[in-house]
Design an enzyme around this catalytic site. Structure first.
Site, PDB file in Angstrom:
ATOM      1  N   ASN A   1      28.124  61.673  63.144  1.00  0.00           N
ATOM      2  CA  ASN A   1      28.951  62.343  63.804  1.00  0.00           C
ATOM      3  C   ASN A   1      30.211  62.854  62.661  1.00  0.00           C
ATOM      4  O   ASN A   1      31.059  63.464  62.361  1.00  0.00           O
ATOM      5  CB  ASN A   1      29.687  62.813  64.885  1.00  0.00           C
ATOM      6  CG  ASN A   1      30.581  60.648  64.750  1.00  0.00           C
ATOM      7  OD1 ASN A   1      30.060  60.563  63.886  1.00  0.00           O
ATOM      8  ND2 ASN A   1      31.253  60.732  65.851  1.00  0.00           N
ATOM      9  N   CYS A   2      29.761  61.753  60.950  1.00  0.00           N
ATOM     10  CA  CYS A   2      30.340  62.776  59.990  1.00  0.00           C
ATOM     11  C   CYS A   2      30.020  63.802  59.242  1.00  0.00           C
ATOM     12  O   CYS A   2      29.164  63.417  58.755  1.00  0.00           O
ATOM     13  CB  CYS A   2      30.687  61.216  59.066  1.00  0.00           C
ATOM     14  SG  CYS A   2      31.385  59.808  60.177  1.00  0.00           S
ATOM     15  N   LEU A   3      30.740  64.273  58.849  1.00  0.00           N
ATOM     16  CA  LEU A   3      30.876  65.569  58.431  1.00  0.00           C
ATOM     17  C   LEU A   3      30.399  65.356  56.406  1.00  0.00           C
ATOM     18  O   LEU A   3      30.788  64.767  56.170  1.00  0.00           O
ATOM     19  CB  LEU A   3      31.792  67.206  58.218  1.00  0.00           C
ATOM     20  CG  LEU A   3      31.897  67.289  59.894  1.00  0.00           C
ATOM     21  CD1 LEU A   3      33.794  68.063  59.281  1.00  0.00           C
ATOM     22  CD2 LEU A   3      30.979  68.022  60.291  1.00  0.00           C
TER      23      LEU A   3
END
Length: 110
Positions: free
Chosen positions: A108-110
């Site tokens: 869930n890291c951009l």
């Protein structure tokens, strides 16, 4: 993508993360860090080792919140906060540190 180090071709995904975690070593970490404009210090290596420990324990790369909590639990409140991690691995500590540690991109890291 590939990284070429001492006659070895190391396979990377499209974002520059190792495809085979077994390929990781300190020289690869230093090369990836240099690509991110980071010179690894003992403080960086401490977080890299912590990330690898997290990965062995949970079989995933931590998102930022989990990384902060785990760092605080293992290394204390002085190091277990986002500002400390951001100073070491800008602009996204969980993403950049995981890449340098040879781990997959946190989901869930951009």
């Amino acid at each position: 993508m590939q990284l070429h180090i001492h006659g070895r071709d190391i396979a990377l995904d499209k974002d520059g993360y190792l495809i085979n975690l077994e390929d990781w070593d300190k020289e690869i970490a230093n090369t990836i860090a240099a690509q991110e404009n980071i010179l690894l210090t003992p403080a960086h290596w401490e977080i890299i080792a912590l990330l690898q420990e997290f990965y062995r324990e949970f079989e995933l790369s931590p998102a930022m919140r989990a990384l902060v909590k785990y760092t605080e639990k293992k290394l204390g409140t002085e190091k277990g906060h986002s500002i400390y991690l951001l100073e070491l691995f800008p602009p996204s500590p969980a993403r950049i540190a995981s890449k340098i540690a040879g781990l997959p991109r946190p989901t869930n890291c951009l």
